[in-house]
Motif scaffolding. Structure first.
Motif, PDB file in Angstrom:
ATOM      1  N   LEU A  43      -3.394   3.197  -9.423  1.00  0.00           N
ATOM      2  CA  LEU A  43      -2.451   3.123  -8.307  1.00  0.00           C
ATOM      3  C   LEU A  43      -3.099   3.606  -7.007  1.00  0.00           C
ATOM      4  O   LEU A  43      -2.895   3.009  -5.944  1.00  0.00           O
ATOM      5  CB  LEU A  43      -1.203   3.955  -8.613  1.00  0.00           C
ATOM      6  CG  LEU A  43      -0.224   3.324  -9.599  1.00  0.00           C
ATOM      7  CD1 LEU A  43       0.846   4.334  -9.993  1.00  0.00           C
ATOM      8  CD2 LEU A  43       0.413   2.092  -8.995  1.00  0.00           C
ATOM      9  N   PHE A  44      -3.879   4.674  -7.083  1.00  0.00           N
ATOM     10  CA  PHE A  44      -4.574   5.156  -5.881  1.00  0.00           C
ATOM     11  C   PHE A  44      -5.584   4.119  -5.382  1.00  0.00           C
ATOM     12  O   PHE A  44      -5.684   3.855  -4.180  1.00  0.00           O
ATOM     13  CB  PHE A  44      -5.273   6.490  -6.145  1.00  0.00           C
ATOM     14  CG  PHE A  44      -4.357   7.676  -6.063  1.00  0.00           C
ATOM     15  CD1 PHE A  44      -3.804   8.065  -4.853  1.00  0.00           C
ATOM     16  CD2 PHE A  44      -4.041   8.407  -7.192  1.00  0.00           C
ATOM     17  CE1 PHE A  44      -2.959   9.165  -4.771  1.00  0.00           C
ATOM     18  CE2 PHE A  44      -3.210   9.502  -7.129  1.00  0.00           C
ATOM     19  CZ  PHE A  44      -2.655   9.883  -5.916  1.00  0.00           C
TER      20      PHE A  44
ATOM     21  N   TRP B 172       4.141   5.805  -5.317  1.00  0.00           N
ATOM     22  CA  TRP B 172       4.265   5.815  -6.768  1.00  0.00           C
ATOM     23  C   TRP B 172       3.155   6.659  -7.397  1.00  0.00           C
ATOM     24  O   TRP B 172       3.393   7.415  -8.333  1.00  0.00           O
ATOM     25  CB  TRP B 172       4.217   4.391  -7.274  1.00  0.00           C
ATOM     26  CG  TRP B 172       4.571   4.186  -8.714  1.00  0.00           C
ATOM     27  CD1 TRP B 172       5.056   5.101  -9.600  1.00  0.00           C
ATOM     28  CD2 TRP B 172       4.469   2.968  -9.448  1.00  0.00           C
ATOM     29  NE1 TRP B 172       5.249   4.533 -10.818  1.00  0.00           N
ATOM     30  CE2 TRP B 172       4.903   3.223 -10.757  1.00  0.00           C
ATOM     31  CE3 TRP B 172       4.054   1.696  -9.114  1.00  0.00           C
ATOM     32  CZ2 TRP B 172       4.916   2.231 -11.729  1.00  0.00           C
ATOM     33  CZ3 TRP B 172       4.090   0.719 -10.086  1.00  0.00           C
ATOM     34  CH2 TRP B 172       4.503   0.990 -11.373  1.00  0.00           C
ATOM     35  N   ALA B 173       1.941   6.553  -6.853  1.00  0.00           N
ATOM     36  CA  ALA B 173       0.816   7.327  -7.381  1.00  0.00           C
ATOM     37  C   ALA B 173       1.025   8.821  -7.158  1.00  0.00           C
ATOM     38  O   ALA B 173       0.790   9.630  -8.067  1.00  0.00           O
ATOM     39  CB  ALA B 173      -0.487   6.880  -6.724  1.00  0.00           C
TER      40      ALA B 173
ATOM     41  N   SER C  65       0.827  -1.199   0.000  1.00  0.00           N
ATOM     42  CA  SER C  65       0.000   0.000   0.000  1.00  0.00           C
ATOM     43  C   SER C  65       0.866   1.256   0.000  1.00  0.00           C
ATOM     44  O   SER C  65       0.606   2.208  -0.754  1.00  0.00           O
ATOM     45  CB  SER C  65      -0.921  -0.001   1.212  1.00  0.00           C
ATOM     46  OG  SER C  65      -1.652   1.193   1.279  1.00  0.00           O
ATOM     47  N   ALA C  66       1.893   1.273   0.832  1.00  0.00           N
ATOM     48  CA  ALA C  66       2.768   2.442   0.910  1.00  0.00           C
ATOM     49  C   ALA C  66       3.514   2.678  -0.401  1.00  0.00           C
ATOM     50  O   ALA C  66       3.639   3.814  -0.866  1.00  0.00           O
ATOM     51  CB  ALA C  66       3.754   2.274   2.058  1.00  0.00           C
TER      52      ALA C  66
ATOM     53  N   LYS D 101       4.369  14.629 -10.949  1.00  0.00           N
ATOM     54  CA  LYS D 101       5.237  14.803 -12.118  1.00  0.00           C
ATOM     55  C   LYS D 101       4.443  15.320 -13.302  1.00  0.00           C
ATOM     56  O   LYS D 101       4.970  16.015 -14.158  1.00  0.00           O
ATOM     57  CB  LYS D 101       5.908  13.473 -12.454  1.00  0.00           C
ATOM     58  CG  LYS D 101       6.922  13.590 -13.573  1.00  0.00           C
ATOM     59  CD  LYS D 101       7.799  12.368 -13.709  1.00  0.00           C
ATOM     60  CE  LYS D 101       7.031  11.142 -14.085  1.00  0.00           C
ATOM     61  NZ  LYS D 101       7.889  10.028 -14.482  1.00  0.00           N
ATOM     62  N   GLY D 102       3.167  14.991 -13.340  1.00  0.00           N
ATOM     63  CA  GLY D 102       2.340  15.446 -14.446  1.00  0.00           C
ATOM     64  C   GLY D 102       2.521  14.566 -15.667  1.00  0.00           C
ATOM     65  O   GLY D 102       3.035  13.458 -15.586  1.00  0.00           O
ATOM     66  N   TYR D 103       2.102  15.096 -16.795  1.00  0.00           N
ATOM     67  CA  TYR D 103       2.175  14.313 -18.016  1.00  0.00           C
ATOM     68  C   TYR D 103       3.218  14.889 -18.947  1.00  0.00           C
ATOM     69  O   TYR D 103       3.259  16.088 -19.175  1.00  0.00           O
ATOM     70  CB  TYR D 103       0.820  14.263 -18.714  1.00  0.00           C
ATOM     71  CG  TYR D 103       0.881  13.448 -19.977  1.00  0.00           C
ATOM     72  CD1 TYR D 103       0.950  12.072 -19.900  1.00  0.00           C
ATOM     73  CD2 TYR D 103       0.942  14.056 -21.213  1.00  0.00           C
ATOM     74  CE1 TYR D 103       1.052  11.311 -21.035  1.00  0.00           C
ATOM     75  CE2 TYR D 103       1.040  13.299 -22.353  1.00  0.00           C
ATOM     76  CZ  TYR D 103       1.100  11.928 -22.265  1.00  0.00           C
ATOM     77  OH  TYR D 103       1.216  11.174 -23.386  1.00  0.00           O
ATOM     78  N   ALA D 104       4.040  14.041 -19.477  1.00  0.00           N
ATOM     79  CA  ALA D 104       5.020  14.448 -20.482  1.00  0.00           C
ATOM     80  C   ALA D 104       5.046  13.365 -21.548  1.00  0.00           C
ATOM     81  O   ALA D 104       5.130  12.189 -21.255  1.00  0.00           O
ATOM     82  CB  ALA D 104       6.392  14.604 -19.851  1.00  0.00           C
TER      83      ALA D 104
END
Length: 101
Positions: free
Chosen positions: A52-53, A26-27, A20-21, A33-36
């Protein structure tokens, strides 16, 4: 690994807590970081972060259940019966029909 008195493995809830952690970290990292990249992959990235959440919350829930000693559906039913008894609500019988509809 330790084997509990019920025949299951004791202490496995720690693995669920670690999972879970890691998923939550990671989520959050992916979200911040956003989208690239290519705009065609944006829906996939959004779905991956949301997954992931959801996975992190599910892993935390399973960790809590196992930590409290709830391993089977029968254990949940027993907890419910004990809660009803403490609240003074009469027990339901399997053949009892409700007229709430």
């Amino acid at each position: 690994m330790e084997v509990g008195s019920a025949g299951g493995e004791a202490g496995t809830h720690w693995w669920w807590a670690v999972a879970s952690a890691v998923q939550l970290g990671w989520a959050i990292t992916s979200y911040r970081k956003g989208y690239a990249g290519d705009s065609h992959l944006m829906p996939f990235k959004a779905f991956a972060v949301a997954s992931l959440f959801v996975g992190a919350s599910t892993s935390a829930g399973i960790s809590c259940l196992q930590g409290f000693g709830i391993h089977k559906v029968e254990d949940v039913m027993e907890v419910g019966a004990n809660l009803r008894t403490r609240l003074g609500i009469p027990q339901k019988t399997p053949n009892e029909k409700t007229d709430d509809l």
